[in-house]
Design a protein around this motif. Structure first.
Motif, PDB file in Angstrom:
ATOM      1  N   UNK A 160      22.133   7.710  48.424  1.00  0.00           N
ATOM      2  CA  UNK A 160      22.024   8.580  47.328  1.00  0.00           C
ATOM      3  C   UNK A 160      22.135   9.807  47.471  1.00  0.00           C
ATOM      4  N   UNK A 161      20.781  10.248  48.124  1.00  0.00           N
ATOM      5  CA  UNK A 161      20.655  11.851  48.392  1.00  0.00           C
ATOM      6  C   UNK A 161      21.805  12.442  48.971  1.00  0.00           C
ATOM      7  N   UNK A 162      22.522  11.820  49.715  1.00  0.00           N
ATOM      8  CA  UNK A 162      23.734  12.263  50.759  1.00  0.00           C
ATOM      9  C   UNK A 162      25.063  12.525  49.802  1.00  0.00           C
ATOM     10  N   UNK A 163      24.892  11.630  48.926  1.00  0.00           N
ATOM     11  CA  UNK A 163      26.175  11.558  48.182  1.00  0.00           C
ATOM     12  C   UNK A 163      26.038  12.080  46.763  1.00  0.00           C
ATOM     13  N   UNK A 164      24.959  12.375  46.137  1.00  0.00           N
ATOM     14  CA  UNK A 164      24.993  12.899  44.668  1.00  0.00           C
ATOM     15  C   UNK A 164      23.936  13.962  44.778  1.00  0.00           C
ATOM     16  N   UNK A 165      23.552  14.389  43.658  1.00  0.00           N
ATOM     17  CA  UNK A 165      22.560  15.310  43.453  1.00  0.00           C
ATOM     18  C   UNK A 165      21.061  14.784  43.271  1.00  0.00           C
ATOM     19  N   UNK A 166      20.890  13.720  43.443  1.00  0.00           N
ATOM     20  CA  UNK A 166      19.550  13.101  43.307  1.00  0.00           C
ATOM     21  C   UNK A 166      19.102  12.891  44.712  1.00  0.00           C
ATOM     22  N   UNK A 167      17.576  12.578  44.545  1.00  0.00           N
ATOM     23  CA  UNK A 167      16.842  12.678  45.829  1.00  0.00           C
ATOM     24  C   UNK A 167      16.465  11.186  46.371  1.00  0.00           C
ATOM     25  N   UNK A 168      16.347  11.102  47.503  1.00  0.00           N
ATOM     26  CA  UNK A 168      15.864   9.709  47.862  1.00  0.00           C
ATOM     27  C   UNK A 168      14.501   9.312  47.250  1.00  0.00           C
ATOM     28  N   UNK A 169      13.457  10.198  46.960  1.00  0.00           N
ATOM     29  CA  UNK A 169      12.471   9.906  46.570  1.00  0.00           C
ATOM     30  C   UNK A 169      12.670   9.650  45.110  1.00  0.00           C
ATOM     31  N   UNK A 170      13.537  10.045  44.115  1.00  0.00           N
ATOM     32  CA  UNK A 170      13.786   9.548  42.971  1.00  0.00           C
ATOM     33  C   UNK A 170      14.397   7.987  42.966  1.00  0.00           C
ATOM     34  N   UNK A 171      15.120   7.604  43.905  1.00  0.00           N
ATOM     35  CA  UNK A 171      15.374   6.325  44.049  1.00  0.00           C
ATOM     36  C   UNK A 171      14.311   5.490  44.362  1.00  0.00           C
ATOM     37  N   UNK A 172      13.525   5.826  45.185  1.00  0.00           N
ATOM     38  CA  UNK A 172      12.298   4.927  45.351  1.00  0.00           C
ATOM     39  C   UNK A 172      11.720   5.018  44.039  1.00  0.00           C
ATOM     40  N   UNK A 173      11.260   5.937  43.496  1.00  0.00           N
ATOM     41  CA  UNK A 173      10.389   5.780  42.227  1.00  0.00           C
ATOM     42  C   UNK A 173      10.931   4.981  41.354  1.00  0.00           C
ATOM     43  N   UNK A 174      12.344   5.037  41.031  1.00  0.00           N
ATOM     44  CA  UNK A 174      12.851   4.133  40.213  1.00  0.00           C
ATOM     45  C   UNK A 174      12.802   2.637  40.592  1.00  0.00           C
ATOM     46  N   UNK A 175      12.901   2.348  41.866  1.00  0.00           N
ATOM     47  CA  UNK A 175      13.064   0.855  42.292  1.00  0.00           C
ATOM     48  C   UNK A 175      11.305   0.558  42.218  1.00  0.00           C
ATOM     49  N   UNK A 176      10.488   1.422  42.414  1.00  0.00           N
ATOM     50  CA  UNK A 176       9.074   0.970  42.292  1.00  0.00           C
ATOM     51  C   UNK A 176       8.722   0.561  40.770  1.00  0.00           C
ATOM     52  N   UNK A 177       9.371   1.307  39.872  1.00  0.00           N
ATOM     53  CA  UNK A 177       9.197   0.845  38.382  1.00  0.00           C
ATOM     54  C   UNK A 177       9.850  -0.515  38.215  1.00  0.00           C
ATOM     55  N   UNK A 178      10.975  -0.595  38.879  1.00  0.00           N
ATOM     56  CA  UNK A 178      11.834  -1.902  38.479  1.00  0.00           C
ATOM     57  C   UNK A 178      11.036  -3.113  39.063  1.00  0.00           C
ATOM     58  N   UNK A 179      10.381  -2.889  40.280  1.00  0.00           N
ATOM     59  CA  UNK A 179       9.355  -3.739  40.864  1.00  0.00           C
ATOM     60  C   UNK A 179       8.209  -4.179  39.812  1.00  0.00           C
ATOM     61  N   UNK A 180       7.662  -3.070  38.999  1.00  0.00           N
ATOM     62  CA  UNK A 180       6.634  -3.286  38.289  1.00  0.00           C
ATOM     63  C   UNK A 180       6.819  -4.108  37.116  1.00  0.00           C
ATOM     64  N   UNK A 181       8.326  -3.663  36.597  1.00  0.00           N
ATOM     65  CA  UNK A 181       8.717  -4.618  35.382  1.00  0.00           C
ATOM     66  C   UNK A 181       8.946  -5.808  35.683  1.00  0.00           C
ATOM     67  N   UNK A 182       9.333  -6.213  36.937  1.00  0.00           N
ATOM     68  CA  UNK A 182       9.449  -7.636  37.441  1.00  0.00           C
ATOM     69  C   UNK A 182       8.287  -8.244  37.582  1.00  0.00           C
ATOM     70  N   UNK A 183       7.307  -7.764  37.990  1.00  0.00           N
ATOM     71  CA  UNK A 183       5.782  -8.348  38.261  1.00  0.00           C
ATOM     72  C   UNK A 183       5.168  -8.551  37.039  1.00  0.00           C
ATOM     73  N   UNK A 184       5.357  -7.782  35.600  1.00  0.00           N
ATOM     74  CA  UNK A 184       4.787  -8.035  34.361  1.00  0.00           C
ATOM     75  C   UNK A 184       5.858  -9.247  33.853  1.00  0.00           C
ATOM     76  N   UNK A 185       7.013  -9.037  33.929  1.00  0.00           N
ATOM     77  CA  UNK A 185       7.847 -10.046  33.156  1.00  0.00           C
ATOM     78  C   UNK A 185       7.946 -11.285  33.672  1.00  0.00           C
TER      79      UNK A 185
END
Length: 490
Positions: free
Chosen positions: A114-139
């Motif tokens: 994602x970082x190499x092919x878009x204007x977004x950073x690898x960190x932003x993807x990690x942060x997003x997937x961390x939030x995705x995991x949090x939603x899963x753990x709650x639901x």
């Protein structure tokens, strides 16, 4: 019926119906499964066209542990009966400007891509997937593993802890609002917005809670079953038979019979078949409209907005494309307009996003040498009386134009066989009302609570499994619905 094994009847041999039947057989029930079709599987079916084989329905396999669990319940080693491989690349994404993004299973590689092919950073993807995991753990312990409709399930520490963390599942923003706030590049936003289609919803209306879905792929992985997706059905049907249950194919159930407010069995023609427990794996809309005609239906539930449907072209292609993967997505540049057509205009836009699945990339026997089997799908509205013949003809032209442009090949000239599935045939073949793939949509922050329960509050002994009821559509959730029914039948 005292002194004999308790009797259960399951209506429908979709994946949830088979799973429920296995669980009840393991419990000691004598189980009969009545299926209107000639084979098990429901939407999870297969098509043969000349020398090509296609998985006709669901084509992405996640959470294989829910299948393995059924074998273990029956005292068998799953690896002896059902095999699958983990994919290194979950999906490949194509964009009009020539950008190609591989969604690697490895989280670090995917983030770097994602970082190499878009204007977004690898960190932003990690942060997003961390939030995705949090939603899963709650639901997961509250919304996915248990019935939402039994008060007792709310009075335990795990559930209370999840309820207290409810705001963290991000229910008050839409999926697009959350993703547009997280990422700068429209390519990344579209990539993650697409997960709303996994349960037939609109990312511009559905709650950001649906950002839980990427966790299923990126954390638990995506897989390919040996023999193709239909091997899931074959394996579980064999397991069901080994557990002693009986399938009755080409058999239409005419009515769920009630006695003194309890489900007492089913009527097939003029014959009554008695049971202690009845489980409907039929779409909940058809269950009430066709099988429970003489009782008041839960109209608010049945009249909810239906999920989207699909238009699928099964093409035998007389060429091999090394640049394509098992799963491929060709994005439109205007994703919001595409969904506006589906949900507001109830038609198909001129530039739809295309999903292309090619199982012969792994299961080489699914196509002749040098050829590929293309499962080519776009999201479309459920059937509400549109002129589908005209929509299909226009969509076919637009899909071929788009694929030919991006792949730099005249795709139409390579098609040597074709079959088509549209909302009308999905409805008629699988009893999915209006051809909607997932029952009701999730275009509401309270949609999870509005799905039909896995039991009847008015009829003892009647239960519901499958994608049209809690917890939702897709193979993993359908299998979880069977698990919830199993827990309810005590």
């Amino acid at each position: 019926m005292s002194g004999a094994a308790k009797k259960a009847i399951v209506i429908g041999a979709g994946i949830a119906g088979i799973a429920t039947a296995i669980r009840l057989a393991v419990k000691g029930y004598s189980v009969d499964v009545y299926e209107a079709g000639a084979e098990p599987g429901g939407k999870l079916s297969e098509i043969r066209s000349g020398d090509f084989r296609f998985d006709a329905g669901p084509s992405l396999f996640t959470m294989p542990q829910y299948v393995d669990e059924l074998f273990r319940l029956a005292g068998k080693k799953p690896e002896n009966h059902f095999k699958y491989i983990r994919l290194d690349t979950v999906c490949k994404y194509f964009f009009e400007d020539g950008t190609e993004i591989k969604a690697y299973a490895d989280r670090n590689k995917f983030s770097e891509e994602i970082e190499n092919k878009t204007a977004d950073t690898a960190r932003s993807v990690h942060d997003f997937l961390d939030k995705s995991e949090q939603i899963y753990n709650i639901t997961d312990p509250v919304f996915l593993q248990r019935s939402l409709h039994k008060w007792r399930n709310y009075f335990n520490l795990t559930t209370l802890r999840s309820v207290l963390r409810f705001p963290r599942i991000d229910p008050f923003r839409t999926m697009n609002q959350a993703n547009a706030a997280e990422f700068k590049d429209s390519k990344t936003v579209r990539l993650f917005n697409r997960y709303a289609t996994y349960n037939g919803s609109d990312p511009y209306q559905a709650p950001a809670t649906l950002n839980v879905i990427p966790h299923f792929e990126q954390h638990f992985g995506a897989y390919f079953p040996e023999g193709g997706m239909y091997s899931i059905v074959r394996s579980l049907a064999d397991l069901a038979i080994a557990c002693g249950l009986k399938f009755h194919f080409n058999t239409y159930v005419d009515e769920i019979e009630l006695r003194e407010g309890k489900a007492a069995g089913v009527r097939i023609g003029a014959t009554s078949h008695l049971a202690d427990v009845v489980v409907s794996n039929m779409d909940v809309w058809y269950t009430y409209r066709k099988l429970l005609k003489n009782i008041p239906a839960p109209e608010k539930i049945l009249l909810q907005e239906r999920s989207s449907s699909a238009l699928i072209f099964y093409w035998g292609i007389n060429k091999s494309f090394p640049e394509l993967e098992l799963h491929n997505i060709f994005f439109t540049e205007d994703y919001e307009t595409e969904f506006r057509h589906i949900w507001q205009k109830k038609d198909v836009c001129a530039d739809p996003t295309i999903y292309l699945n090619i199982s012969s990339k792994i299961q080489t026997s699914d196509a002749p040498p040098g050829c590929e089997n293309w499962f080519t799908m776009i999201n479309v509205p459920s059937n509400s009386g549109q002129d589908w013949d005209a929509l299909i003809a226009a969509a076919r032209r637009n899909i071929l134009s788009k694929l030919s442009r991006i792949l730099k090949t005249d795709v139409a000239s390579l098609i040597v066989s074709e079959q088509i599935l549209d909302p009308r045939t999905i409805d008629s073949q699988t009893f999915s009302y209006q051809g909607s793939l997932y029952g009701s949509s999730s275009n509401d922050q309270f949609a999870a609570f509005l799905r039909h329960a896995n039991f009847s509050s008015k009829i003892d002994g009647l239960f519901f499994a499958g994608g049209s009821v809690h917890p939702g559509g897709g193979i993993p959730l359908a299998l979880l619905s069977a698990k919830i029914v199993d827990d309810l039948i005590q």
